[in-house]
Enzyme design. Structure first.
Site, PDB file in Angstrom:
ATOM      1  NE  ARG A 190      -3.095  -5.071   9.625  1.00  0.00           N
ATOM      2  CZ  ARG A 190      -4.284  -5.460   9.171  1.00  0.00           C
ATOM      3  NH1 ARG A 190      -4.952  -4.682   8.362  1.00  0.00           N
ATOM      4  NH2 ARG A 190      -4.788  -6.630   9.528  1.00  0.00           N
ATOM      5  CG  LEU A 231     -12.336 -13.032  12.067  1.00  0.00           C
ATOM      6  CD1 LEU A 231     -10.846 -12.729  12.067  1.00  0.00           C
ATOM      7  CD2 LEU A 231     -12.699 -13.715  10.764  1.00  0.00           C
ATOM      8  CB  CYS A 264      -9.648  -4.836  15.389  1.00  0.00           C
ATOM      9  SG  CYS A 264      -9.746  -5.675  13.820  1.00  0.00           S
TER      10      CYS A 264
HETATM   11  C1  UDX Z   1      -9.769  -8.318  18.204  1.00  0.00           C
HETATM   12  C2  UDX Z   1     -10.995  -8.926  18.898  1.00  0.00           C
HETATM   13  O1  UDX Z   1     -10.567  -9.829  19.922  1.00  0.00           O
HETATM   14  C3  UDX Z   1     -11.852  -9.650  17.851  1.00  0.00           C
HETATM   15  O2  UDX Z   1     -13.035 -10.142  18.469  1.00  0.00           O
HETATM   16  C4  UDX Z   1     -12.227  -8.674  16.742  1.00  0.00           C
HETATM   17  O3  UDX Z   1     -12.979  -9.315  15.722  1.00  0.00           O
HETATM   18  C5  UDX Z   1     -10.975  -8.070  16.122  1.00  0.00           C
HETATM   19  O4  UDX Z   1     -10.176  -7.456  17.156  1.00  0.00           O
HETATM   20  P1  UDX Z   1      -7.448  -9.290  17.326  1.00  0.00           P
HETATM   21  O5  UDX Z   1      -7.152  -7.958  16.735  1.00  0.00           O
HETATM   22  O6  UDX Z   1      -7.149 -10.521  16.523  1.00  0.00           O
HETATM   23  O7  UDX Z   1      -8.986  -9.410  17.724  1.00  0.00           O
HETATM   24  O8  UDX Z   1      -6.599  -9.352  18.694  1.00  0.00           O
HETATM   25  P2  UDX Z   1      -6.894  -9.745  20.207  1.00  0.00           P
HETATM   26  O9  UDX Z   1      -6.717 -11.183  20.419  1.00  0.00           O
HETATM   27  O10 UDX Z   1      -8.149  -9.139  20.692  1.00  0.00           O
HETATM   28  O11 UDX Z   1      -5.669  -8.976  20.911  1.00  0.00           O
HETATM   29  C6  UDX Z   1      -5.559  -7.563  20.794  1.00  0.00           C
HETATM   30  C7  UDX Z   1      -4.345  -7.058  21.527  1.00  0.00           C
HETATM   31  O12 UDX Z   1      -4.521  -7.136  22.943  1.00  0.00           O
HETATM   32  C8  UDX Z   1      -3.049  -7.798  21.223  1.00  0.00           C
HETATM   33  O13 UDX Z   1      -2.010  -6.859  21.056  1.00  0.00           O
HETATM   34  C9  UDX Z   1      -2.839  -8.648  22.454  1.00  0.00           C
HETATM   35  O14 UDX Z   1      -1.483  -8.956  22.687  1.00  0.00           O
HETATM   36  C10 UDX Z   1      -3.398  -7.736  23.549  1.00  0.00           C
HETATM   37  N1  UDX Z   1      -3.836  -8.435  24.763  1.00  0.00           N
HETATM   38  C11 UDX Z   1      -4.816  -9.384  24.692  1.00  0.00           C
HETATM   39  C12 UDX Z   1      -3.261  -8.114  25.984  1.00  0.00           C
HETATM   40  O15 UDX Z   1      -2.381  -7.245  26.090  1.00  0.00           O
HETATM   41  N2  UDX Z   1      -3.699  -8.765  27.108  1.00  0.00           N
HETATM   42  C13 UDX Z   1      -4.669  -9.707  27.071  1.00  0.00           C
HETATM   43  O16 UDX Z   1      -5.010 -10.245  28.136  1.00  0.00           O
HETATM   44  C14 UDX Z   1      -5.242 -10.036  25.817  1.00  0.00           C
END
Ligand code: UDX
Length: 428
Positions: free
Chosen positions: A329, A155, A262
């Site tokens: 975080r 998720l 994560c």
């Molecule tokens: C992530 C995984 O997507 C999810 O499947 C797992 O279970 C937990 O870790 P999450 O931590 O909620 O989820 O964040 P995510 O949406 O993956 O974004 C992570 C980071 O990447 C954010 O800081 C976001 O801003 C950045 N990001 C995302 C980018 O810089 N560019 C993008 O194109 C997408």
């Protein structure tokens, strides 16, 4: 089923609530009594769309409760879902202290004649499910007392409920196909792709997923630097390559880099797990290196555009590591704020949901009040409130005119038509 969920973080709280919504009797336990009290009173402790109303509904139905009494609930429930934190240590090695505590609590609370099914949701390094199974078996006389199933969670924060109700896959790492059937039943036979595999493969699927997402982000961020050098446009490059189904349009947004609980720790953990076995994870190291230097790249770019940052009034919009969450975080926004502070900038920040935990930046409760007399505005999180900002109002409030889009989320012509100076590296 009667299920005891251990850990009321993002995964434990949302999964526990959804499992109760599926018709199970769920008790979520946590050591934090304040958190437990708030949740029992129907107050959702995280900003997650739709979660509070589902939580309140399930509390009213009486199929969901929260408790600090771990031993009582480990004794009462035959199904134990483990969702405790697995943070990274300084070396990148995953700290399994909370997992070890869970093992100890289960062995202390279970009689030799009782059977328990233990589902590991926490993200754990390859081999950990095997380790848990071995330690549990060694703790008693009967070998068949415990069934340990790996069921990693995918998720995303901000869309956690949607992701739990519409999973693109369910991964089940076990030894007996009956375990797959058990998990399907637990998820109320949700239509999805189910993968039944060995525990270690299940663990690796989870790391591979996050490592691939991080790789896409660092790839586009490196391309952004090349675009900046040649005055190309990274947004158009990303959009065009994303049309190729082999590449796909997602996770190609250049910006301050990835953050959150994560991705950063999981890349480190996978790299560590590789080196322990003599595999050099060159690509993963590069992914981290690009990510760790993104903020400096943005600071250099801003200095070129705006000159010395010392004593400049800078407002940062966004503290959360991404939009639709209050989670800060490992937020790239804080990494940026720290560097701007070192440069002597006078800082103000605003976020629609996140609470400021830093002393180096003052926060404003109002989006437009936060930019009063500012020389520079930086967009550090892609909140819709920022994408749809009233740029004429922004112009009227600010002293200067530089808007640095550090998430490539704004429409440059919206900003420019208000008489402001839109800047972003790699935008041509
Ligand atoms: C992530 C995984 O997507 C999810 O499947 C797992 O279970 C937990 O870790 P999450 O931590 O909620 O989820 O964040 P995510 O949406 O993956 O974004 C992570 C980071 O990447 C954010 O800081 C976001 O801003 C950045 N990001 C995302 C980018 O810089 N560019 C993008 O194109 C997408």
């Amino acid at each position: 089923m009667n299920i005891c969920v251990i850990g009321c973080g993002y995964v434990g709280l949302t999964t526990g609530t959804v499992l109760s919504h599926f018709g199970h009797d769920v008790t979520c336990v946590d050591i934090d009594s304040q958190k437990v009290d708030a949740l029992n009173n129907g107050v959702c402790i995280i900003h997650e769309d739709g979660l509070e109303s589902m939580l309140q509904k399930q509390l009213q139905k009486g199929t969901l409760e929260f408790s600090t009494d771990i031993h009582k609930h480990l004794q009462r429930n035959a199904v134990i879902l483990v969702a405790v934190g697995t943070p990274a240590s300084a070396t990148g090695k995953t700290d399994l202290t909370y997992i070890d505590q869970v093992i100890e609590n289960i062995t202390l609370s279970t009689q030799d004649d009782e059977k328990k099914t233990i589902i590991i949701k926490s993200t754990v390094p390859p081999g950990t499910n095997e380790y848990i199974q071995t330690r549990l078996i060694e703790s008693g006389k009967r070998k068949d007392r415990f069934t340990v199933i790996s069921n990693p969670e995918f998720l995303r924060e901000g869309t956690a409920l949607y992701d739990l109700l519409n999973p693109d896959k369910v991964v089940v790492g076990g030894r007996n196909p009956l375990e797959l059937e058990f998990i399907r039943k637990m998820y109320a036979y949700l239509p999805s792709e189910y993968f039944f595999t060995s525990p270690v493969t299940a663990e690796l699927i989870k790391y591979a997923s996050n490592a691939f997402l991080a790789t896409k982000i660092s790839f586009i961020n490196e391309l952004q630097r090349i675009c900046e050098a040649y005055k190309g446009d990274i947004s158009v490059v990303a959009e065009a390559i994303g049309c190729d189904p082999r590449i796909g349009p997602h996770f190609l947004k250049a910006g301050l880099g990835y953050g959150g609980y994560c991705l950063p720790k999981d890349i480190q953990s996978l790299s560590h797990a590789a080196t322990v076995k003599g595999v050099v994870p060159s690509l993963l190291y590069s992914v981290e290196r690009v990510n760790n230097s993104q903020v400096d790249m943005y600071i250099d770019f801003l200095e070129k555009e705006a000159g010395d940052l010392n004593h400049r009034k800078i407002t940062v919009w966004g503290l959360a590591f991404k939009s639709n969450t209050d989670d800060t975080r490992d937020s790239p926004s804080y990494r940026l704020i720290k560097r701007l502070n070192e440069k002597g900038a006078i800082l103000t920040a605003y976020d629609p949901a996140a609470v400021n935990k830093s002393k180096i930046v003052r926060t404003s409760k109002d989006q437009y009040e936060s930019i009063k007399d500012a020389d520079i505005l930086i967009i550090a999180t892609d909140w819709m409130d920022f994408i749809e900002a009233d740029w004429t109002k922004v112009k009227a409030e600010m002293n200067g005119s530089i808007i640095m889009d550090a998430r490539n989320c704004l429409n440059p012509s919206d900003v420019r038509s208000a008489g402001l100076n839109y800047v972003a590296p790699g935008i041509g």
